[in-house]
Structures are given as C-alpha cells and as structure tokens.
Design a protein around this motif. Structure first.
Motif, PDB file in Angstrom:
ATOM      1  N   ASP A  39       9.586   6.850  -7.150  1.00 40.74           N
ATOM      2  CA  ASP A  39      10.135   6.323  -5.910  1.00 40.74           C
ATOM      3  C   ASP A  39      11.537   6.892  -5.716  1.00 40.74           C
ATOM      4  OD1 ASP A  39      10.292   4.450  -3.641  1.00 40.74           O
ATOM      5  OD2 ASP A  39      11.798   3.434  -4.876  1.00 40.74           O
ATOM      6  N   GLY A  40      11.674   7.906  -4.854  1.00 42.47           N
ATOM      7  CA  GLY A  40      12.992   8.482  -4.597  1.00 42.47           C
ATOM      8  C   GLY A  40      13.361   9.566  -5.579  1.00 42.47           C
ATOM      9  N   GLU A  99      11.368  10.846  -0.971  1.00 39.94           N
ATOM     10  CA  GLU A  99      12.358  11.560  -1.766  1.00 39.94           C
ATOM     11  C   GLU A  99      13.723  11.557  -1.089  1.00 39.94           C
ATOM     12  OE1 GLU A  99      11.618  16.124  -0.233  1.00 39.94           O
ATOM     13  OE2 GLU A  99      10.554  15.414  -2.013  1.00 39.94           O
ATOM     14  N   ALA A 100      14.735  11.945  -1.831  1.00 41.39           N
ATOM     15  CA  ALA A 100      16.111  11.914  -1.346  1.00 41.39           C
ATOM     16  C   ALA A 100      16.309  12.852  -0.166  1.00 41.39           C
ATOM     17  CB  ALA A 100      17.055  12.297  -2.479  1.00 41.39           C
ATOM     18  N   LEU A 127       3.738  17.026  -5.353  1.00 44.65           N
ATOM     19  CA  LEU A 127       3.328  16.462  -4.069  1.00 44.65           C
ATOM     20  C   LEU A 127       4.471  15.602  -3.538  1.00 44.65           C
ATOM     21  CD1 LEU A 127      -0.326  15.314  -4.883  1.00 44.65           C
ATOM     22  CD2 LEU A 127       0.308  17.131  -3.298  1.00 44.65           C
ATOM     23  N   SER A 128       4.849  15.837  -2.293  1.00 40.29           N
ATOM     24  CA  SER A 128       5.904  15.062  -1.651  1.00 40.29           C
ATOM     25  C   SER A 128       5.268  14.143  -0.613  1.00 40.29           C
ATOM     26  CB  SER A 128       6.924  15.993  -0.987  1.00 40.29           C
ATOM     27  OG  SER A 128       7.922  15.237  -0.320  1.00 40.29           O
ATOM     28  N   VAL A 129       5.358  12.837  -0.840  1.00 42.12           N
ATOM     29  CA  VAL A 129       4.743  11.837   0.033  1.00 42.12           C
ATOM     30  C   VAL A 129       5.839  11.231   0.914  1.00 42.12           C
ATOM     31  CG1 VAL A 129       3.367   9.729   0.125  1.00 42.12           C
ATOM     32  CG2 VAL A 129       3.052  11.354  -1.766  1.00 42.12           C
ATOM     33  N   PRO A 130       5.670  11.250   2.241  1.00 40.66           N
ATOM     34  CA  PRO A 130       6.723  10.762   3.140  1.00 40.66           C
ATOM     35  C   PRO A 130       7.087   9.297   2.932  1.00 40.66           C
ATOM     36  CG  PRO A 130       5.085  12.030   4.355  1.00 40.66           C
ATOM     37  CD  PRO A 130       4.534  11.819   2.990  1.00 40.66           C
ATOM     38  N   PHE A 170      -3.057  10.859  -0.302  1.00 43.65           N
ATOM     39  CA  PHE A 170      -2.830  11.879  -1.328  1.00 43.65           C
ATOM     40  C   PHE A 170      -3.703  11.674  -2.571  1.00 43.65           C
ATOM     41  CE2 PHE A 170       0.751  12.111   1.443  1.00 43.65           C
ATOM     42  CZ  PHE A 170       1.154  13.439   1.419  1.00 43.65           C
ATOM     43  N   VAL A 171      -4.657  10.731  -2.491  1.00 39.59           N
ATOM     44  CA  VAL A 171      -5.583  10.554  -3.611  1.00 39.59           C
ATOM     45  C   VAL A 171      -6.375  11.831  -3.849  1.00 39.59           C
ATOM     46  CG1 VAL A 171      -7.621   9.310  -4.441  1.00 39.59           C
ATOM     47  CG2 VAL A 171      -5.783   8.057  -3.304  1.00 39.59           C
TER      48      VAL A 171
END
Length: 424
Positions: free
Chosen positions: A149-150, A177-178, A205-208, A216-217
């Motif tokens: 988370d982040g 992410e930051a 993987l970058s999840v919004p 994203f599974v």
C-alpha cells in the motif's frame, strides 16, 4: 454479446469453484490450469497505513488469486507472510493443500499494524520461508509476491538482492503508489525496480486504487505461473552448459589422469544437474579429439559422476587449440537458449598448435573460458584460453595432486560472474 456473457460466466465459475475445470478451446481458455507448478510466498501489507477496509479488500484479492492458481500437490503451493513492524509467517508452503483451505486461512488473518517494512519481509522470506522443512518442493520455482500500500518504510534494495541471488522471483504489486511529491519522502524512490527480478515491467504491477485491485487477479496469476519467464529461479548452479576439455596426452599418465577425472567430478558435483538445469559434457584430446559424453546424454548428477569415472585414458600428443574448436562445434552447437556456455580446459603442457585463434572465436560466440594449468602448462596459453578478467578464469597447480584445491574457487567465480549479470 453472447460470447462476452459466456466468457464472464466461465470466469466466475473458474474463480469460485473449489475445483475449477480447465477448458482448452479456441474460444475459451482457463488461464489458471493446474500446470501452475510454483512455490509462492505472498507478502501481505499489515501496516496501520492500509486501514481495516483496504486490509479486508487485500484478503479478498489474495483469496481470488489463490483460487485462480489451483493450489494442490500437483499445482501451486502457497504460503503467506504478513509484514508490518516485523514479518510473521501466517502459514507456510506445507500448511494448506487446497485452494479452499488456503483461502479460509487468509480470511482468518488479523492485521498486525506498524510500519510497512517490506525489506524486513523480504529478508524473512529468503532466510526462513523457502526451506525444505517449510514445504519447499525443490524443483518448483520460488516466487515472492509483495502487495504494498503506497511505499515501503524501510530499504528494500539489499534484502531484495539477496533474495534474488537465492533464486527467488520477486513480484511487486503496488497499490496507490506515491505521487511525484510523495516520492521525495521515499528513501529509495526507485524501490520497485531495485526489488524485482527483472526491470522489464513483467515483474511489477501498478494498481491505481484498492477499488480496482480485482482487475489484476488474472494479470498477476498469468505472470506468476509462467515458468519460462521466472528468470530468478535460474541460479549459477542450474543454468549452464559446462564442457570439460581434458588433456589425455602421454605426459599426463594414467594415475594423474584419474586425478583429473576426480577434479572434473568434484566441480560437477557442485551443480544442479538435469535436462532443465545445468548439463555436463566432456571432450578428451591428444592430437585427436573425442566426445566422451554430450550435454544431453545424462540427466542426473549420479549418472554424470558415474560416466566421468568410467572415461578411459587415451594417451598421445597435445593439440589444445584443435580441442577447443572441436568442443565448440560438437558440444556447444547443441546448447539450449538462455544457457550459459562454460568451457573448462585442463592441460599439463604446451600445445603443439595455436590456442589463441580458437579461444578468441569461442569467446566471440559467447563461451566463457576457464583454463586450469598443471605442471608444465604455459601461462601465455592459459591466459589466451581464459575469458576476461584472466585473474578470475586462470588457475594453476604445480602438481596434479594440488588441482582439487582450486575446485571451490572455480565454482565461486562461476557464481560471482552469474550474479553480476545485469538484471534488465
């Protein structure tokens, strides 16, 4: 519209059926079939920053991933580590043998709290998680999937490097992410690329947002289960084709030749030998050359060691250059893609022919040369046979009895060279 409805219906059945059935047709394909033979450590975010609601979403996401992978003795094995102030193994690889059991165990996990110490989590994984006593299956690739988370509260670069060198494939799934301003507060702004197995984007993987994590599974499972691309599971001990080119000239003598064979066996013993791991081949030479056994003849360490001990001494002259050419043409012509080509030449004297030209051609073709000289071997010839830097690839023993003292250093140098390869 009908096709889309069928696909969605099929997907829901696959995700939530305890024992999903894989279909192989041109229209539908069950992307999580039970050929997902990997050992996975999920590193779960347990810090206070994630909050209770997002912690619950994270558990649901992991449950769906586990269902999709098809956990079981013939499929994937999964375990889970929660990281906060300090990492805790919630369950290991041998604790859960079905997707249903693993999913139930995930839902029972309580949030730990504290900081997002990803680095400590990775350190915990490479030191304690993938052990035989914890259920590591050996031949299955080791994978660590980090859900974050982040951004992390601690440094990840060094523990991630050690984990990768242990053969662990690290995936990073970063959620929310930051942003650019927040990245100024992160000690390692490029922490994702510093952590993952390769910087190609395949391992990250970058999840919004947490509200979108369910999308994203499938991308995550497809990547984790793609054994061909799990490159970090390739270590210095299981990713080479090694050819020994052994001097069988008359100056060696029968007893000393047996000592050389023991030297070859001792090096071979250090590697993981199989058709899909490191393969061993051997050429003996005098004025002539012969293949004692090619790479694809023996697929187990026991068979290779037995074959080495049964090689018969030839007796004759010394044409090292021709032997190098011969090994390249007759052994390395059958090497596999992505295999490191390693040539170890053992000789006790001056060659009657040129070694510089054949050695240079071998190096140009991607062959890594190691030269082991004994007694009257010529230093200049050993330097030509060896790849650069020569100090890491040339070894010398004053007498045959001393040749086995350099075994560990040769293996160490092979691994050092492997681990220094660029990750991208």
């Amino acid at each position: 519209k009908l096709l889309l409805f069928i696909q969605r219906l099929f997907l829901s059945v696959c995700l939530f059926d305890e024992e999903p059935v894989c279909l192989h047709t041109k229209v539908l394909s069950c992307w999580f079939c039970r050929n997902c033979k990997v050992d996975v450590a999920f590193l779960m975010e347990g810090s206070w920053s994630i909050g209770k609601r997002r912690f619950a979403i994270q558990k649901s996401f992991l449950g769906n991933v586990v269902k999709a992978m098809g956990v079981g003795p013939q499929g994937a094995a999964v375990g889970l580590v929660q990281f906060g102030n300090k990492p805790t193994t919630e369950f290991n690889l041998k604790s859960q043998w079905t997707s249903k059991e693993a999913t139930a165990a995930i839902q029972e996990i309580k949030q730990q709290g504290g900081y997002s110490n990803v680095g400590k989590g990775l350190q915990h994984v490479y030191k304690t998680f993938f052990l035989d006593k914890s259920g590591n299956r050996g031949r299955a690739p080791n994978v660590a999937v980090v859900l974050l988370d982040g951004w992390p509260s601690d440094a990840v670069k060094e523990p991630a490097r050690l984990a990768r060198e242990a053969g662990i494939n690290i995936f990073m799934v970063t959620v929310e992410e930051a942003d650019q301003d927040e990245k100024k507060l992160v000690s390692e702004a490029d922490f994702v690329n510093q952590a993952v197995c390769r910087t190609s984007g395949f391992f990250s993987l970058s999840v919004p947002s947490w509200n979108e994590v369910h999308k994203f599974v499938r991308p995550l499972v497809e990547r984790v289960c793609n054994a061909e691309k799990l490159l970090c599971s390739k270590t210095c001990l299981n990713s080479a084709d090694i050819s020994f080119v052994v001097d069988g000239s008359s100056s060696v003598g029968f007893n000393n030749f047996r000592t050389v064979l023991q030297f070859v066996a001792n090096i071979s013993r250090a590697f993981d030998i199989s058709d899909t791991a490191t393969r061993i081949g051997m050429v003996q030479y005098t004025y002539e050359q012969r293949v004692e056994f090619p790479f694809n003849k023996y697929n187990s360490k026991e068979d290779v060691l037995n074959a080495i001990q049964h090689v018969s001494y030839w007796n004759g002259g010394t044409a090292t250059g021709a032997a190098i050419n011969y090994a390249v043409q007759n052994l390395f012509s059958a090497t596999k893609p992505n295999k490191r080509k390693i040539l170890i030449v053992i000789t006790d004297g001056r060659s009657y022919d040129d070694v510089r030209g054949p050695s240079a051609e071998a190096h140009k073709g991607g062959v890594i040369g190691y030269a082991v000289g004994i007694s009257w071997a010529v230093h200049e010839e050993l330097m030509a046979i060896a790849s650069k830097p020569e100090k890491d690839h040339v070894f010398f023993a004053n007498e045959f009895g001393g040749v086995n003292t350099v075994v560990s250093q040769i293996v160490t140098n092979i691994c050092k060279e492997f681990n220094e390869q660029p990750r991208n």
